[in-house]
Structure formats: structure tokens, C-alpha cells
Design a protein around this motif. Structure first.
Motif, short mmCIF file in Angstrom:
data_model
loop_
_atom_site.label_atom_id
_atom_site.label_comp_id
_atom_site.label_asym_id
_atom_site.label_seq_id
_atom_site.Cartn_x
_atom_site.Cartn_y
_atom_site.Cartn_z
N LEU A 68 0.86 -1.29 0.28
CA LEU A 68 0.00 -0.16 -0.16
C LEU A 68 0.99 1.29 0.00
O LEU A 68 2.05 1.40 0.82
N PRO B 126 -13.81 -0.43 -3.20
CA PRO B 126 -13.57 -0.21 -1.07
C PRO B 126 -14.13 0.95 -0.40
O PRO B 126 -14.96 1.53 -1.35
N ILE C 134 -2.14 0.20 -4.31
CA ILE C 134 -1.92 -0.73 -4.21
C ILE C 134 -0.83 -1.26 -5.28
O ILE C 134 -1.66 -1.58 -6.62
N GLN D 174 -4.12 -1.22 -8.54
CA GLN D 174 -5.52 -0.66 -7.50
C GLN D 174 -5.15 1.12 -7.60
O GLN D 174 -3.89 1.32 -6.66
N ILE E 144 -7.46 3.55 -5.01
CA ILE E 144 -8.08 4.29 -3.66
C ILE E 144 -8.49 5.84 -4.06
O ILE E 144 -7.49 6.18 -3.25
N LEU F 151 -10.81 -2.60 2.14
CA LEU F 151 -10.51 -3.51 1.18
C LEU F 151 -11.61 -4.51 0.06
O LEU F 151 -12.67 -4.34 0.72
N ASN G 16 -8.68 -7.01 6.74
CA ASN G 16 -8.73 -6.20 5.25
C ASN G 16 -8.82 -4.79 5.14
O ASN G 16 -9.96 -4.58 4.42
N THR G 17 -9.01 -3.96 6.00
CA THR G 17 -9.09 -2.65 6.14
C THR G 17 -7.84 -1.79 6.53
O THR G 17 -6.67 -1.89 7.27
N TYR H 93 -2.51 -0.88 8.25
CA TYR H 93 -3.37 -2.13 7.97
C TYR H 93 -3.58 -3.26 8.66
O TYR H 93 -2.70 -3.56 9.27
#
Length: 393
Positions: A123, A207, A134, A143, A145, A203, A175-176, A170
């Protein structure tokens, strides 16, 4: 290649000096100094030296110990070259780096922060503060966001501001991602204040973004972006986020599951609460910060359960020769808390000898950089001194 040694000059350079109370923060601030049971101190243990290239800045503003493929690494953001550099703690692993493009399909602008999501993904936070990336370990963007066009129900901005001293967090279990959220444009007044501390990102293919941790009503009006940006935070276990505000003795404890906010007394014994501040004057926020007692970094050691908080003594904006000082000239002291978030010790550090912006924990010890701008022993090595917690007899 890492090397560990105990040179005599470090001992000379460092010259380290050798009743519990409930949290005060409820609906008011307490200007009185804090009492505590002085049970734990720190002792000089060893040093770690990490050779680096000439293009790497020994004053990196973002480093983080991380684990990749079951190996421990010290990750470092090198803004000079837009690389992430990873240095191993064991001799059976090799150092490596990840190059990031600033423009184009894989462009992320200037990297500012990172977090390892898995053995194959990272990240990235960058100078474009409304977007995360990502990526893989080759620097390819997998990815994006972006919160630019997302609207909140309360019509406040969906912002995230991770300054170079603001960790990306993280939570693997959920998974946040959690990142610092604050004012977006107006640096010297509440202005575009988000009203919350964290931006929470669940995520997935799409998201989900949410602002969490509303500051208490007696604190929120007192927070200005110019000062608030120097706060710090960390994750403790799977369910707690700990927040250190620069001018508040208590630590904020945010429960991720219940979203309940509690407090822990964690102030230096000589300090009372410093808030509220006078309204900052545009262009003078650095001077006010420098001349005030304040807090900045917090560090949690999973191996020992101790949490360390750095407190800094205010000093005159200019020295006797009229030369301007900076924040790294403030004298630091470490506040020590045990796993139950009770304060158990304080440890004073020498002034102008430790670069406390660079730190990590390893094998039960707290390591702090001695590459201080006023006392830098090397320009091609990252050198850290290890401090080990012990109980007083």
C-alpha cells in the motif's frame, strides 16, 4: 548487510541518563503535572548499523519495520529517488528496493508512506493526498483508491492526510486500512476540518470509505491542522488504535469494533495539558510548536508489551546567535507504558544526539537513530542505538 557492534564512541556520544492515576480527559483539561509509579527504565544495549547508498537520505522521514516472506526488514522511503528500500535484519537475506514512477499508467507521484499488505502487494501513500495505490513489488499499480469524488452524508470532505510522520495502518484481520484524516486546505484554522481522526477503508473490488473516531467536543474546536499534523498513532493488537495528540497528556484509545473512545494517562510528569492554544497566527505555527512542550511519536513493542511515547521540551525559537532552531533540537524524554496502558516509567534522552523521527522495535528493544543533523556520525550508514526495558530494583 547488517552489522551489530558496541563501539566506545557511541557510549560517549549518547551519555544516556540513567501512584498510578486514572486518565484525566473527560470533559475538561488538567493543567497539573501527573504522578506515576516509577517501575521501569531503559538501558543501553547495542547498536545496529545498516550501510546505505549515497543517494539514500540518512534522515528519511518514514521508516517501518516489516515482515516479508517470513523475514524481518527495515523499510525506508527514499524521496530522493522515489524508491522504497528494504534492508534485512538477518545475514541470509538480501536488501532490495522498489522503484516508483511519478507519472504515467504506474505513476504515484512522490511516495511518502507505505505498508506491506502481503508478500506480493504494498500500500502506497504519496504526495497526492486523496489517493492510495496498491502495487506489486515491481512498482506496478494494481489498484487505485480515490476519495476525490466521494461524498459524505454530513457534507464534510472525504480527506486523508498522511504526513511523513503519519503511519499507514493495515488491519490484516479485517482487511482494513486506517489513515490520518484532517483538514484539507486551510492549514492555520479549523477550515476544512473533517471532524474525525481516521479514514477507514475496507478493501475489496469496490473499497468502502468511512470516517471514524470523532474527537471529543471539548477537543475538536481546539485542533488546528498546523498543530494536529504532528500527532502520531499506531495499532495495538487487532482491535485498538492508539492516538497521541501533540498537546494532550492523555492518549486516545479507539476500539475498532465498538468505535468507543477511552483514555490513558501518558503524560510526562512535568507537563500538564497544554491545550487550549491561542488561535495560531498564519506563518507562525512552527514557532509556537517549537516553543511549547509537546508530544509526537508513539511506538508499541509487540514482544515486550511496552508502549513508548516521545515527549519534547520547548525551547527558544532562536539561539543566542540568532540562528533559528528546529523541532529536532527539542530535548526528548520517553514515557513508558505497560501492556495495560498504565504509565510505569520515564527515560530522559540527550539533546541534539538522537534523530527520534527514525525508530523501530526489534527483539524486545527500542532502536532510535543517532544520525541526528547536529551530531551525525555517518552519511552512508543508518546507525541505531538499542534501548532495553528493565524493572528497577
Amino acid at each position: 548487510m547488517k552489522k551489530i557492534y558496541l563501539p566506545h564512541f557511541l557510549f560517549i556520544i549518547l551519555s544516556l541518563l540513567s501512584c498510578e492515576e486514572e486518565a484525566s480527559t473527560s470533559l475538561s483539561l488538567d493543567p497539573n503535572p501527573r504522578q506515576f509509579n516509577d517501575l521501569v527504565t531503559l538501558v543501553l544495549s547495542d547498536t545496529i548499523s545498516i550501510p546505505i547508498g549515497q543517494k539514500t537520505n540518512v534522515y528519511s522521514k518514514y521508516i517501518s519495520k516489516t515482515r516479508i516472506n517470513d523475514k524481518d526488514y527495515l523499510g525506508l522511503v527514499n524521496e530522493n529517488t522515489n524508491h522504497l528500500e528494504f534492508y534485512p535484519f538477518s545475514d541470509d537475506s538480501e536488501k532490495f528496493s522498489v522503484k516508483y514512477q511519478q507519472e504515467g499508467p504506474n505513476g504515484v507521484r512522490t511516495i511518502k508512506a507505505f505498508e506491506v499488505l502481503s508478500d506480493s502487494t504494498l500500500l502506497i501513500g504519496s504526495s497526492w493526498r486523496r489517493e492510495f495505490y496498491i502495487t506489486d513489488f515491481s512498482g506496478n499499480v494494481l489498484q487505485r483508491i480515490n476519495s476525490l469524488e466521494i461524498e459524505r452524508e454530513d457534507n464534510k470532505p472525504f480527506v486523508q492526510l498522511y504526513y511523513t510522520n503519519q503511519p499507514l495502518i493495515y488491519n490484516r484481520t479485517k482487511n482494513t486500512i486506517f489513515t490520518f484524516a484532517a483538514g484539507d486546505q486551510d492549514y492555520n484554522s479549523p477550515g476544512l476540518w473533517s471532524g474525525t481522526y481516521f479514514l477507514k477503508i475496507n478493501l475489496g473490488d469496490q473499497p468502502q470509505l468511512k470516517h471514524v473516531l470523532n474527537l471529543p467536543s471539548h477537543l475538536s474546536p481546539l485542533v488546528y491542522s498546523a498543530f494536529f499534523s504532528h500527532s502520531s498513532h499506531l495499532q495495538k493488537g487487532d482491535n485498538e488504535l492508539i492516538v497521541s495528540l501533540p498537546f494532550l497528556n492523555d492518549l486516545l484509545i479507539f476500539n475498532i469494533n465498538s468505535e468507543v473512545l477511552t483514555y490513558a494517562s501518558a503524560g510526562l510528569s512535568e507537563y500538564g495539558d497544554i491545550l487550549p492554544l491561542d488561535t495560531p497566527i498564519s506563518g507562525h505555527d512552527e514557532q509556537e510548536y517549537l516553543e511549547s512542550n509537546s508530544y509526537r511519536e508513539i511506538v508499541y513493542d509487540k514482544e515486550t508489551g511496552y508502549l513508548y511515547r516521545f515527549a519534547y521540551e520547548g525551547l527558544d525559537y532562536k539561539d543566542l546567535n540568532g540562528i533559528r532552531r528546529n523541532w529536532d533540537n527539542k530535548k526528548p524524554t520517553i514515557v513508558i507504558l505497560e501492556g495495560s496502558m498504565k504509565k510505569v516509567g520515564e527515560y530522559e534522552l540527550p539533546q541534539n544526539e538522537l534523530y527520534t523521527r527514525m525508530y523501530f522495535t526489534h527483539q524486545g528493544k527500542l532502536y532510535i537513530s543517532i544520525n541526528h543533523p547536529n551530531n551525525n556520525p555517518s552519511e552512508d550508514e543508518l546507525i541505531f542505538v538499542g534501548l532495553r526495558p528493565i524493572h528497577k530494583l
